[in-house]
Every structure is written in C-alpha cells, then in structure tokens.
Design a protein around this motif. Structure first.
Motif, mmCIF file in Angstrom:
data_model
loop_
_atom_site.group_PDB
_atom_site.id
_atom_site.type_symbol
_atom_site.label_atom_id
_atom_site.label_comp_id
_atom_site.label_asym_id
_atom_site.label_seq_id
_atom_site.Cartn_x
_atom_site.Cartn_y
_atom_site.Cartn_z
ATOM 1 N N ALA A 71 0.816 -1.208 0.000
ATOM 2 C CA ALA A 71 0.000 0.000 0.000
ATOM 3 C C ALA A 71 0.852 1.261 0.000
ATOM 4 O O ALA A 71 0.317 2.366 -0.035
ATOM 5 C CB ALA A 71 -0.908 -0.011 1.225
ATOM 6 N N GLY A 72 2.160 1.102 0.082
ATOM 7 C CA GLY A 72 3.020 2.283 0.110
ATOM 8 C C GLY A 72 2.903 3.086 1.396
ATOM 9 O O GLY A 72 3.148 4.282 1.402
ATOM 10 N N THR A 73 2.547 2.429 2.501
ATOM 11 C CA THR A 73 2.487 3.144 3.779
ATOM 12 C C THR A 73 3.793 3.025 4.559
ATOM 13 O O THR A 73 3.900 3.497 5.677
ATOM 14 C CB THR A 73 1.357 2.619 4.692
ATOM 15 N N GLY A 78 11.052 1.697 1.857
ATOM 16 C CA GLY A 78 11.245 0.349 1.326
ATOM 17 C C GLY A 78 10.684 0.146 -0.075
ATOM 18 O O GLY A 78 11.243 -0.592 -0.874
ATOM 19 N N ALA A 79 9.578 0.804 -0.379
ATOM 20 C CA ALA A 79 8.928 0.571 -1.667
ATOM 21 C C ALA A 79 9.377 1.573 -2.736
ATOM 22 O O ALA A 79 8.829 1.611 -3.830
ATOM 23 C CB ALA A 79 7.408 0.632 -1.495
ATOM 24 N N ILE A 80 10.381 2.377 -2.399
ATOM 25 C CA ILE A 80 10.857 3.380 -3.353
ATOM 26 C C ILE A 80 11.858 2.758 -4.317
ATOM 27 O O ILE A 80 12.848 2.166 -3.894
ATOM 28 C CB ILE A 80 11.549 4.542 -2.594
ATOM 29 N N GLY A 141 1.373 -8.329 2.763
ATOM 30 C CA GLY A 141 2.675 -8.481 2.099
ATOM 31 C C GLY A 141 3.681 -7.478 2.651
ATOM 32 O O GLY A 141 4.835 -7.815 2.912
ATOM 33 N N GLY A 142 3.241 -6.244 2.838
ATOM 34 C CA GLY A 142 4.100 -5.218 3.430
ATOM 35 C C GLY A 142 4.436 -5.554 4.875
ATOM 36 O O GLY A 142 5.577 -5.404 5.320
ATOM 37 N N ASN A 143 3.456 -6.045 5.616
ATOM 38 C CA ASN A 143 3.692 -6.433 7.014
ATOM 39 C C ASN A 143 4.772 -7.517 7.095
ATOM 40 O O ASN A 143 5.630 -7.490 7.981
ATOM 41 C CB ASN A 143 2.424 -7.007 7.663
ATOM 42 N N SER A 197 12.696 -9.333 5.683
ATOM 43 C CA SER A 197 13.848 -9.158 4.795
ATOM 44 C C SER A 197 13.592 -8.065 3.749
ATOM 45 O O SER A 197 14.383 -7.868 2.838
ATOM 46 C CB SER A 197 14.257 -10.481 4.149
ATOM 47 N N GLU A 198 12.501 -7.352 3.899
ATOM 48 C CA GLU A 198 12.228 -6.134 3.130
ATOM 49 C C GLU A 198 12.301 -6.327 1.608
ATOM 50 O O GLU A 198 12.762 -5.454 0.878
ATOM 51 C CB GLU A 198 13.173 -4.998 3.580
ATOM 52 N N GLY A 199 11.867 -7.465 1.151
ATOM 53 C CA GLY A 199 11.818 -7.687 -0.291
ATOM 54 C C GLY A 199 13.188 -7.814 -0.946
ATOM 55 O O GLY A 199 13.305 -7.700 -2.168
ATOM 56 N N GLY A 202 13.397 -12.124 -1.884
ATOM 57 C CA GLY A 202 12.391 -12.744 -2.733
ATOM 58 C C GLY A 202 11.121 -11.933 -2.643
ATOM 59 O O GLY A 202 10.991 -11.049 -1.810
ATOM 60 N N ILE A 203 10.199 -12.246 -3.550
ATOM 61 C CA ILE A 203 8.911 -11.548 -3.562
ATOM 62 C C ILE A 203 7.868 -12.500 -3.003
ATOM 63 O O ILE A 203 7.755 -13.645 -3.474
ATOM 64 C CB ILE A 203 8.520 -11.146 -5.007
ATOM 65 N N THR A 204 7.138 -12.054 -2.016
ATOM 66 C CA THR A 204 6.118 -12.903 -1.403
ATOM 67 C C THR A 204 4.863 -12.903 -2.264
ATOM 68 O O THR A 204 4.359 -11.838 -2.624
ATOM 69 C CB THR A 204 5.744 -12.354 -0.017
HETATM 70 C C1 LIG Z 1 0.176 6.424 9.795
HETATM 71 C C2 LIG Z 1 1.075 5.237 9.783
HETATM 72 C C3 LIG Z 1 1.108 4.433 10.895
HETATM 73 C C4 LIG Z 1 1.935 3.300 10.915
HETATM 74 N N1 LIG Z 1 1.936 2.497 12.019
HETATM 75 C C5 LIG Z 1 2.702 1.407 12.029
HETATM 76 C C6 LIG Z 1 2.711 0.542 13.167
HETATM 77 O O1 LIG Z 1 2.022 0.750 14.138
HETATM 78 N N2 LIG Z 1 3.540 -0.523 13.138
HETATM 79 C C7 LIG Z 1 4.310 -0.806 12.066
HETATM 80 O O2 LIG Z 1 5.015 -1.802 12.105
HETATM 81 N N3 LIG Z 1 4.324 -0.025 10.981
HETATM 82 C C8 LIG Z 1 3.538 1.073 10.934
HETATM 83 N N4 LIG Z 1 3.552 1.876 9.819
HETATM 84 C C9 LIG Z 1 4.448 1.544 8.700
HETATM 85 C C10 LIG Z 1 3.812 0.712 7.566
HETATM 86 O O3 LIG Z 1 2.422 0.859 7.547
HETATM 87 C C11 LIG Z 1 4.172 -0.754 7.675
HETATM 88 O O4 LIG Z 1 5.551 -0.905 7.450
HETATM 89 C C12 LIG Z 1 3.411 -1.663 6.685
HETATM 90 O O5 LIG Z 1 3.681 -3.014 6.953
HETATM 91 C C13 LIG Z 1 3.741 -1.389 5.247
HETATM 92 O O6 LIG Z 1 2.788 -2.053 4.444
HETATM 93 P P1 LIG Z 1 2.526 -1.588 2.962
HETATM 94 O O7 LIG Z 1 1.579 -2.535 2.366
HETATM 95 O O8 LIG Z 1 2.143 -0.170 2.921
HETATM 96 O O9 LIG Z 1 3.966 -1.803 2.339
HETATM 97 P P2 LIG Z 1 4.791 -0.859 1.379
HETATM 98 O O10 LIG Z 1 5.081 0.425 2.022
HETATM 99 O O11 LIG Z 1 4.157 -0.839 0.057
HETATM 100 O O12 LIG Z 1 6.116 -1.699 1.297
HETATM 101 C C14 LIG Z 1 6.929 -1.890 2.415
HETATM 102 C C15 LIG Z 1 8.068 -2.837 2.081
HETATM 103 O O13 LIG Z 1 7.530 -4.107 1.809
HETATM 104 C C16 LIG Z 1 8.000 -4.588 0.576
HETATM 105 N N5 LIG Z 1 6.938 -5.428 0.037
HETATM 106 C C17 LIG Z 1 5.637 -5.135 -0.094
HETATM 107 N N6 LIG Z 1 4.967 -6.174 -0.608
HETATM 108 C C18 LIG Z 1 5.857 -7.155 -0.806
HETATM 109 C C19 LIG Z 1 5.798 -8.474 -1.329
HETATM 110 N N7 LIG Z 1 4.664 -9.008 -1.758
HETATM 111 N N8 LIG Z 1 6.940 -9.190 -1.392
HETATM 112 C C20 LIG Z 1 8.115 -8.685 -0.964
HETATM 113 N N9 LIG Z 1 8.235 -7.447 -0.471
HETATM 114 C C21 LIG Z 1 7.120 -6.689 -0.397
HETATM 115 C C22 LIG Z 1 8.293 -3.348 -0.209
HETATM 116 O O14 LIG Z 1 9.215 -3.579 -1.232
HETATM 117 C C23 LIG Z 1 8.863 -2.464 0.854
HETATM 118 O O15 LIG Z 1 10.199 -2.747 1.060
HETATM 119 C C24 LIG Z 1 2.745 3.023 9.787
HETATM 120 C C25 LIG Z 1 2.693 3.843 8.671
HETATM 121 C C26 LIG Z 1 1.874 4.946 8.652
HETATM 122 C C27 LIG Z 1 1.855 5.794 7.446
#
Ligand SMILES: Cc1cc2nc3c(=O)[nH]c(=O)nc-3n(C[C@H](O)[C@H](O)[C@H](O)COP(=O)(O)OP(=O)(O)OC[C@H]3O[C@@H](n4cnc5c(N)ncnc54)[C@H](O)[C@@H]3O)c2cc1C
Lengths: 475, 413
Positions: A71-73, A78-80, A141-143, A197-199, A202-204
């Motif tokens: 979701a790019g949160t 990491g997702a840049i 996936g991000g988690n 391992s932050e992507g 491998g890709i999950t």
């Molecule tokens: C308001 C706010 C509150 C937050 N609160 C918390 C919190 O309480 N706890 C916490 O831990 N984090 C928190 N975060 C950070 C963030 O939400 C987490 O890191 C979340 O897990 C990222 O998920 P995403 O889907 O947005 O991943 P993205 O930001 O899209 O990607 C994160 C990383 O995951 C990798 N990735 C994504 N999908 C895959 C895949 N399928 N295979 C391999 N790699 C992949 C990307 O390459 C990147 O490195 C917060 C962020 C915000 C903006």
C-alpha cells in the motif's frame, strides 16, 4: 534490452492494462509514507504468482531492479525504486484464499489489507494479531516484508510470530513454498528468515498466517500523569508486577493536545503524559489485572485512572491513538516519524534526552509510542519546503537513534531499515556483521535486482552489473 | 534423576574450548583454511540427532562461554553465553519471579543440562510450547561465528527490533551447520505464581481429542496441554495397568481463574495435581525422550491441528501391524508430537513403522527422526525436506560455511 522492449514483454506477461509507464501515471509510485522519492520505469500489477515469476525473471535477465509495493504506507522508503526499474504493485493480488478455522490458519495473497483479514474472520471468533496503526491501509505483504508490529504486539508478538508459511518468487523467477500450516517445518526456518527481509531475498506471493481467538474480555484504561517520568516508570512497575498487558501505549503532553484538537478522544488537555493500557483474556484474569494496574499507576503518582465502561468508550480512547499521526499532519506541513527502541527501563531518561535534542535543534518533537516494548516514535515536526529544516530534522532523528543505541537499543523496532536507515546500520553492526548479512543477501539475490540499495549498506546493486552486461538499458 | 546423556558419536581428533568469541573465530578461520571438520558441542545432549559427523573432527565446546552479559529484571531480558545451561539460567531469573519458558522444571529434567547454544541449534521445546511457542518466539538476539570465522550478529537486547536480517531465525534449528553460537539474548516472562494440573483419562483417542477441541473453542489459555498415549503413560509411570489415553492440562492464575478450568473440564478431569505431584508429572513428560530405551526410534512430528488424531492413529496402526509397542506424547494444540517406536530386539521394525507412519500421515505432516540406532540411519531419510527449500538451505550453507566444515555429514546440507 531497451525499455521499449521491456515494456512489450511486461505487457505480454500481465496485459496492457496492468502496466504503467507514462510519467504522469508513475508519479504516484514515486513515494511511500517516508521521506525518500524516486520514479520507477514501470509499475506492473500482476494477478497471479506466475506473472510475478515471469516479471522477476525478466528483471533478472535485463538487470532491472524489482521493487515490490503493497500500500506504500512504509515509513523507511522500502517501496521506493531508488534506482528505477519495475515496481510490482500488489493491488490485484488481494484475495483471502482460504480460512481454515480448524487449523487456525488463513492463506492470503500479499495485497490483502491487514484490517480486512481481521474483519473477515471476526464473525468466526478470530482476528489477525499484528495490528499496525496503519492497518486500514497497509497490506499483509508489506507487514511480512517489514515484520510489522502494532500496539498489541506487546502480548501477541510481531508479524513473524504469526506467519507459518510463504510462497515466494526468488530472484531468478523460481517459485518456492516455505513452511506450511504446521507450526514447525523441518530444516532451517526459512519462513522466519524471510519475514522482515524487506523484499531483498524474494517476492512474497502467498502468506499462511495464524489466526488468533478473540479474547473473552477486554478492558482499556487511561492513566493520566503530571510528570512524564512517572508515566515511564509505570511501564516497568506494571511489567514487574508480572502483568503483560495486551497493549501499553504512551503519549506525551504535546501530542495529547495535538490529538485532542483533531480527534476529540476526551484526553485531558493539561496532562504531561498518558498511558493507554489494554488488558485482555479471561474475565477473571482481566478483572484482577485491572486492579493491579490501577494500583501500579497510583504508586507512580498517576493523578487519575479512567476505565472505559463500554465498547464505545474503549473505541474512543483508541481513536485518538490510532489517528495520532493524522492529527499531527493537520498542524504541521510535514513530520518525520522516527522509530527507535530502548530497553523499557530507560523510557524516562530517553524522553528527557529527546526534549534536549528538540531544544538544541529548535524543533518540536512529540512522542506517541509502544511504551510496553520500549518502541519509541518521536514525531519530528518540520516544513518540508525548507531543505535546511528537512536536513535538521533528519539530523535530530539520527541523534535520537544514537542515544537509543547507546542505552542498548536499536535503530528500528518496526518500520524497517529501507533507504532511510541503511547508512545508519554501521551504528549498530560492525563491518564483519554487515558482511555476513551481505553474503546471505547475495546468496539469494546474486545480481542485486531485488530491492537494491535497501537494508544493508554496500550490498551489490544491479547498477554495477547493469552497464557492462546490458549496455542497451537506459533508465 | 538425570538420564544417561548421549555424547559424541566418535572421539574428536582435538578438543577446543574457546574463552570468547574472538578465540572461537580464530579457531574456525584456521579450521576452515585447512578444511578441518568442526563439531560444535554444548553439553552433548542432542548429539545423537542426525547422521554421525565424519571423523576426524575438532570438537568445539562452549563450556567456557558461560558469562551473563546483562540482566535487568525490569526489562525482562537477559543475555548469556552459549555455554550456560538452561538450569543455570533458570536459577538466575527465578529469584526475580521470571522464567525462560522452555522447560517448566529444568532442575529436574535432563533437558535442563542443555546449553543455550544447544537449545537454539536444535530448536528444542517441551510442553510449554503450547503457551509460549518455540524459542524462535522469544530469542531476541544471537551472536555467532560463521564457518570461516566471521563474527556475526542478529537482533540485539530489545524485545522489538527489525534492524537487519533476522539471523536468530536462521540459526535456530540449524544444528550447528551455519555457525557456532557464542551468546544469545532472550525475552523473559513472568513466572506463574500459582498453577494446577488437571488430569483427564479416556478410553479412546476420540474422547481425548474432543476435550482438546472444546478447549480450543473456549477462551481458556492454559500453560500446557499434553496428550499422552496409553503406551507413553505406561512407560512414564512404569506400569501398564491403565490402558487409556490421557490429557494433562496445566493452568495458572488465581483461585478464580483456576476455577474456570475446573468448571470447563467438569467430569472430564479425574484428578487435580498441585505442588510436588504436579512437578513430578510434568518432569516425567519433559524427560520423556531420555526415559525411552536406547534402541527406541523417535520421530518428531509437526502437523496442522486437524491432523493430530490422524497422525496418532497412523502411529498406532504402524506399531500394531508390526507387533511392536509405541509411545506418543505431544502438544495437541500446536501439532507437535513425539512418537517412539519400541521395536526392542527388532529395531528394523521400528524403522519400518516410521516409513509406514510417513506414508499414511497427511502430506502436511512432517516427521523428523530424532533418535535411531546409528546402524539403521542409512536406511531412512532422517529429515523430510522439499527440494525447493533444500536448495535455498544449501545456498545459505555455502554463504556461511563456504568450506563446509561445520557438522560435516550430519545434517541434510
Ligand atoms: C500512519 C502510519 C502508521 C503506521 N503504524 C505502524 C505501526 O504501528 N507498526 C508498524 O510496524 N508499521 C507502521 N507503519 C508503517 C507501515 O504501515 C508498515 O511498514 C506496513 O507493513 C507497510 O505495508 P505496505 O503494504 O504499505 O507496504 P509498502 O510500504 O508498500 O512496502 C513496504 C516494504 O515491503 C515490501 N513489500 C511489499 N509487498 C511485498 C511483497 N509481496 N513481497 C516482498 N516485499 C514486499 C516493499 O518492497 C517495501 O520494502 C505506519 C505507517 C503509517 C503511514
């Protein structure tokens, strides 16, 4: 291979409507919730594991970076796509594939939003325990990539404690299954190692998670303090009493006021700090713990302890906490969310140190964090239109992290290293220790195509191999 | 009583006892250069697992790595050297009302002699896995030396930490094939102040599973729930006069909390144990493996929860068909079972039973051989691994032990 040739291949793999390449379309994918920015060459929306595998294999052949995106949160960049290349966006792989109540497992695609899974299984009496504050938006996936936590990880652990199996696509496009529904797999714990391992390994493409039973009873308390040190000391007082709350969150006075202005959670305006404490389990257990926690707060000079009397009151107390970041966003053009960890006994002096840093840099820094596990989130307010101020807040953040490390803590508790903290890793790890991590990364990501320039400083990136091996590529 | 411990299969060519990490690194660099095999050793409790490492080898012992690196009870974290035993660690944290929930009674179980390094290398667990999970869930940091003498670190001292790769996960369960662990950090837990154990006896497995299912559908959260086959009960108690299945459930909490368990179980519980009786019952279970006769063939089965009954039935059938006895215990709510085939003078029958068990168990179950007479090991795969995973494991092995000196020939890599 020229970019146009790659585009044609991507289109052949995923279909033309699943490939973005125009400047305007790519704009959205230049950033996540952190500070870094970079534009990809393509954004691709795969629908199947096979498509992911084909894209990853293509990237490997052509020496192009592949960066997965949920979701790019993410807050650490990491997702840049730092060096361009292909962003694999998981918006279309967002199905809950299986809910297996008998085994307390669910199988999901990486694009499933964290909260959606919990909502989906709640009628069955279960939920997915990791609950990042971003859970309405972030994907599983991000988690998994970040090994995310949340307020309730104090008692229930972070993402890795709730994942028993993965399907991953390796750098060369091979699809492998790791672990499964059992709680242990034979051989090395590859599932556990891949989580976090932050992507870069491998890709999950599929995730098997544990489902947790909804507790019988929950009680939420708000303890109010006139001195932030007392709030910090209460954390140790509670855990020393043999109680592990489900959540133990802290907000300092400045943050309280900012949040109250936006969220009207009913927080006191004049307090120096509050603790939000949640207890859950058997009714009898919770009832006893509420009394013990109240007593612990009183011993540490809490001026008042409020107990939510019903679910609505409970939701209201949490509403402010869960929306704290958004609230800050209303009062400052930008803010920088830091993520450091300290042993929980060090909370009072660390908060004091943070205020000293704030004064030295003339910055406002609020604190809203997972106090129970010592996971700090200093919020550094700044104006991102001013490069000097941006730089100043980054420096202040670094000083805070340095302090965390000096008291035995860590650079990041849940937001990951990404780009943001890659170059700070030597504060925590020796050259040799980093070299070992680099070896493991290169073992599975030999050409550096998977999420280059992240996590480990000095790791091989595909940029090095791109020019000599694939002279046709421009980016 | 401490049962006989299993030691190294063969005499080491040399024994090294490094006093610290840098000494260990020096030894490994040297061994790696000359491709001399190295067998990392703790107390020797689990050296029987896997194939016999090929001699000649150097035994690298952790016995001098027994330091406490830090312990602040307020943080509920501790860091210790890899050579410290579980029993010693327990003695350190017990006065503060804390514990490392691997063994409930490390002072009684032979597993208490296990070192921290051995605990991690073998991912050892017991009945407490029910409530706390395996050591992977609470090991927060590890330091180790790679096969070629690099000093490595994963995690740290804090309970939440995502800086760098999670090397704890990689090292846990790697049986000393990726590195020599020199120290580790753990999250500790409050020690329960009051506990009780409910003993349930049933004529058949089906009734026992019904109790498990009802518990899992309830909000109750016991410390442990163990299923015990009739043969295991006979073996543990030294007599064969009661043929039924048992479920042992241990709960903690105040009188009111324990009353909830009592109410829930109702007539299903035939006895309630506390104090010495309770400790005795659980130490027997924690000692299960060492109580088995030396010729027993023991497999650790991990399976999804809904397959537990089928695995136990498969084991029973495999034994019956071969006219040998068997004993099984395990965590019925996590799907971690220990099954022993007791072929007596016909150990090949036990091996054949393992083959049958693997063939008839559901595909999601995984049966790893933990113990087996050395002479029979060649005839059976000790680990069940999938090719895709195995390839990655070999890749990691190459990365961390490029000369393949660590436990050469012992594990699957
Ligand atoms: C308001 C706010 C509150 C937050 N609160 C918390 C919190 O309480 N706890 C916490 O831990 N984090 C928190 N975060 C950070 C963030 O939400 C987490 O890191 C979340 O897990 C990222 O998920 P995403 O889907 O947005 O991943 P993205 O930001 O899209 O990607 C994160 C990383 O995951 C990798 N990735 C994504 N999908 C895959 C895949 N399928 N295979 C391999 N790699 C992949 C990307 O390459 C990147 O490195 C917060 C962020 C915000 C903006």
């Amino acid at each position: 291979m020229r970019l146009s040739a790659i585009r044609a291949k991507l289109t052949a793999i995923c279909g033309s409507r699943a490939v973005l390449h125009s400047k305007e379309d790519l704009l959205l994918y230049e950033y996540d919730a952190g500070l870094a920015r970079a534009r990809p060459d393509f954004v691709v929306f795969p629908s199947t594991t096979e498509q992911v595998a084909a894209v990853v294999a293509l990237a490997s052949e052509s020496g192009l970076p592949v960066v997965a995106r949920g979701a790019g949160t993410g807050l650490s960049g990491g997702a840049i796509p730092r060096s361009g290349g292909i962003v694999l966006a998981f918006a279309r792989m967002n199905r809950i594939l299986e809910v297996d109540v008998a085994n307390q497992r669910a199988v999901v695609q990486p694009g499933v939003v964290n909260l959606e899974l919990s909502e989906h299984v709640r009628p069955l009496g279960f939920y997915f325990a990791p609950d990042p504050s971003s859970q309405k938006a972030c994907t599983i996936g991000g988690n998994v990539a970040e090994n995310s936590g949340g307020p309730h990880t104090l008692a229930s652990g972070v993402t890795v404690n709730h994942v028993t199996g993965l399907e991953v696509v390796l750098a060369d496009g091979r699809i492998v299954e790791l672990g499964g529904k059992s709680s242990e797999a034979a051989g090395y714990d590859l599932t556990g190692f891949f989580v976090g391992s932050e992507g870069t390994l491998g890709i999950t493409t599929k995730i098997m998670v544990k489902l947790t039973r909804v507790p019988e009873h929950v009680s939420t308390l708000l303890a109010i303090y006139n001195d932030v040190r007392d709030a910090g000391n209460t954390v140790v007082e509670i855990t020393s009493a043999g109680i592990t709350p489900a959540a133990l969150e802290m907000m300092d006075g400045w943050t309280l006021r900012a949040v109250e202005a936006a969220a009207h959670a009913g927080y006191p305006q004049d307090a120096a700090a509050v603790l939000l404490i949640e207890l859950e389990g058997l009714r009898e257990t919770v009832d006893e713990q509420v009394l013990a926690v109240e007593a612990a707060c009183a011993r540490q000079n809490a001026r008042e302890v409020r107990i939510a009397q019903n679910d609505a009151e409970r939701q209201r107390l949490w509403y402010g906490r869960k929306n704290a970041f958004a609230a800050i966003g209303r009062i400052s053009p930008s803010y920088y969310t830091q993520d450091g960890v300290i042993p929980r006994t060090r909370i009072p002096q660390t908060l004091e140190h943070i205020q000293q840093v704030a004064a030295r840099y003339s910055l406002t820094i609020g604190n809203v964090f997972h106090a129970g596990d010592g996971n700090l989130h200093p919020l550094i307010l700044f104006d991102d239109r001013s490069p000097a101020e941006t730089e100043k807040s980054i420096q202040a953040g670094k000083e805070i992290l340095q302090y965390c490390i000096s008291v035995g803590g860590s650079l990041t508790g849940e937001h990951g290293v990404g780009i943001e903290k890659r170059d700070l890793m030597p504060m925590l790890f020796s050259d040799e220790e980093l070299q070992v991590m680099r070896r493991l990364r290169e073992a599975l990501n030999p050409r550096g195509t998977l999420n280059p320039e992240k996590l480990i400083p000095g790791a091989r990136t595909c940029m090095e191999i791109r020019t000599p091996q694939f002279p046709g590529v421009v980016s | 009583m401490i049962a006989a411990e299993h030691k190294l299969h063969a005499a080491p060519a040399e024994v090294a006892t490094p006093a610290g990490e840098s000494e260990a690194a020096e030894i490994l660099r040297e061994c790696s250069r000359f491709k001399t095999a190295v067998v990392p050793c703790g107390s020797g409790l689990h050296q029987h697992i896997g194939l016999a490492p090929q001699p000649p080898f150097v035994a690298l012992k952790s016995e001098r790595l027994t330091q406490v690196e830090y312990y602040d009870p307020g943080d509920l974290t501790i860091g210790v050297g890899a050579g410290m035993t579980l029993r010693e660690l327990d003695a350190l944290v017990k006065p503060h009302g804390q514990w490392l929930p691997v063994l409930a009674f490390p002072d009684r179980a032979s597993g208490g002699n296990a070192t921290i390094g051995g605990l991690l290398a073998t991912a050892m667990h017991g009945p407490l896995k029910h409530a706390f999970g395996g050591v992977r869930e609470f090991c927060i940091g590890v330091r180790f030396v790679t096969g070629d003498g690099m000093r490595a670190k994963g995690g740290g001292r804090v309970v939440k930490n995502v800086a760098g790769y999670d090397l704890m996960k990689l090292l846990i369960g790697s049986y000393g094939t990726l590195g020599v662990i020199t120290s580790a950090s753990f999250k500790l837990f409050p020690r329960p102040r009051q506990t009780a154990t409910f003993v349930c006896r049933f004529p058949g497995l089906q009734n026992a599973m019904a109790v498990r299912d009802a518990l899992m559908a309830s909000p109750l959260a016991p410390l442990a729930l163990e299923i015990i086959s009739p043969g295991a009960a006979a073996l543990l108690h030294g007599h064969a006069d009661d043929a039924g299945w048992r479920v042992l459930l241990r709960a903690s909490g105040s009188d009111q909390q324990l009353a909830r368990y009592r109410d829930h179980l109702g007539n299903a519980a035939s006895a309630e144990l506390t104090g010495e009786d309770e400790a005795a019952a659980w130490s027997l279970l924690e000692n299960f493996e060492s109580a088995l006769p030396p010729d027993a063939v023991v497999v650790a089965v991990s399976c999804p929860l809904s397959d537990v009954a089928q695995v136990l039935r498969s084991a029973e059938r495999a034994a019956l068909e071969r006219k040998i006895s068997w004993a099984g215990i395990g965590r019925a709510c996590t799907g971690s079972l220990l099954i022993a085939f007791l072929g007596g003078s016909r150990p090949e029958q036990s091996i054949s039973a393992v083959h049958a068990l693997r063939a008839s168990a559901p595909p999601s179950a995984n049966a790893v051989i933990r113990r087996c007479p050395d002479s029979l090991k060649a005839g059976i795969a000790l680990w069940q691994l999938r090719e895709g995973e195995l390839e990655i494991m070999r890749t990691f092995k190459n990365a961390l032990d490029p000369a393949w000196i660590l436990n050469r020939g012992r594990y699957f890599v």
